[in-house]
Design an enzyme around this catalytic site. Sequence first.
Site, PDB file in Angstrom:
ATOM      1  CG  ASN A 102      -5.513  -2.209  -3.178  1.00 51.93           C
ATOM      2  OD1 ASN A 102      -5.478  -2.902  -4.263  1.00 51.93           O
ATOM      3  ND2 ASN A 102      -5.190  -2.535  -2.090  1.00 51.93           N
ATOM      4  CE  LYS A 103      -9.669  -1.357 -12.755  1.00 51.22           C
ATOM      5  NZ  LYS A 103     -10.967  -1.914 -12.378  1.00 51.22           N
TER       6      LYS A 103
ATOM      7  CD  GLU B 135      -7.866  -2.342  11.222  1.00 54.63           C
ATOM      8  OE1 GLU B 135      -7.162  -1.349  10.712  1.00 54.63           O
ATOM      9  OE2 GLU B 135      -9.150  -2.147  11.396  1.00 54.63           O
TER      10      GLU B 135
ATOM     11  CE1 TYR C 217     -11.112  -7.997   0.163  1.00 55.54           C
ATOM     12  CE2 TYR C 217     -10.642  -5.627  -0.567  1.00 55.54           C
ATOM     13  CZ  TYR C 217     -10.494  -6.821   0.238  1.00 55.54           C
ATOM     14  OH  TYR C 217      -9.390  -6.753   1.182  1.00 55.54           O
TER      15      TYR C 217
ATOM     16  N   GLY D 166      -4.268 -15.246  -6.624  1.00 59.17           N
ATOM     17  CA  GLY D 166      -4.778 -16.021  -7.868  1.00 59.17           C
ATOM     18  C   GLY D 166      -4.762 -17.513  -7.568  1.00 59.17           C
TER      19      GLY D 166
ATOM     20  CD  GLU E 174     -26.351   2.357   2.100  1.00 52.61           C
ATOM     21  OE1 GLU E 174     -26.058   2.768   3.448  1.00 52.61           O
ATOM     22  OE2 GLU E 174     -26.782   0.993   2.004  1.00 52.61           O
TER      23      GLU E 174
ATOM     24  N   GLY F  82      -6.728 -16.255  -0.967  1.00 54.95           N
ATOM     25  CA  GLY F  82      -7.451 -15.114  -0.485  1.00 54.95           C
ATOM     26  C   GLY F  82      -9.165 -15.599  -0.331  1.00 54.95           C
TER      27      GLY F  82
ATOM     28  CB  VAL G 176      -2.767 -13.407  -0.243  1.00 53.68           C
ATOM     29  CG1 VAL G 176      -2.048 -14.713  -0.830  1.00 53.68           C
ATOM     30  CG2 VAL G 176      -4.009 -13.761   0.516  1.00 53.68           C
TER      31      VAL G 176
ATOM     32  CD  GLU H 289      -2.845  -1.148   2.371  1.00 51.20           C
ATOM     33  OE1 GLU H 289      -2.486  -0.817   3.416  1.00 51.20           O
ATOM     34  OE2 GLU H 289      -4.138  -1.851   2.195  1.00 51.20           O
TER      35      GLU H 289
END
Length: 169
Positions: A128-129, A87, A135, A97, A147, A101, A91, A27
Amino acid sequence: MSIIVREALQTDCQGIMDLIMGLAVYEKMEDKVKMKLETLQEDGFGNEKYFKCFVADRQENGASKLIGYALYYFTYSTWEGKCIYMEDFYVSPEYRGKGVGSRLMGSVCKIAVEKKCARVQFSVLGGNKPSIDFYKRRGAIDMTEVEDWHLFRLTGSALEKLAANSNTV
């Protein structure tokens, strides 16, 4: 080689710390990590436990190496009841892949279902595409898009100032 997803043990803390640093590097925020090994051990495995964790453990030729983790804790929604906040979820790049994960995240979700939690919630950096796509492929909803919820944080002097103004005894 086999990969086992299991609950973390106190003896895993050094490996978890290594993975925490791997996530921070990924990150581009390694300078933000203030966690110490002793704190992680105490907070996760001491008298009062503040988090739970699953690890992905690669076992080969009698050797074991942690290659991923999902660290979570229980929260509460006044609208829906019990929840889990994940939190950290990471991986090691060379094992992505390969289903690791999905197994880690599935383990957290299984706990949520068993405990009758309303949801599993987590945050992802906007840039973080690959993680966002991961997800979304699993059915996660981007709450900022849907929202317009925004994540806020109090730290340092702002946190201390508000705590000092508390009327609690």
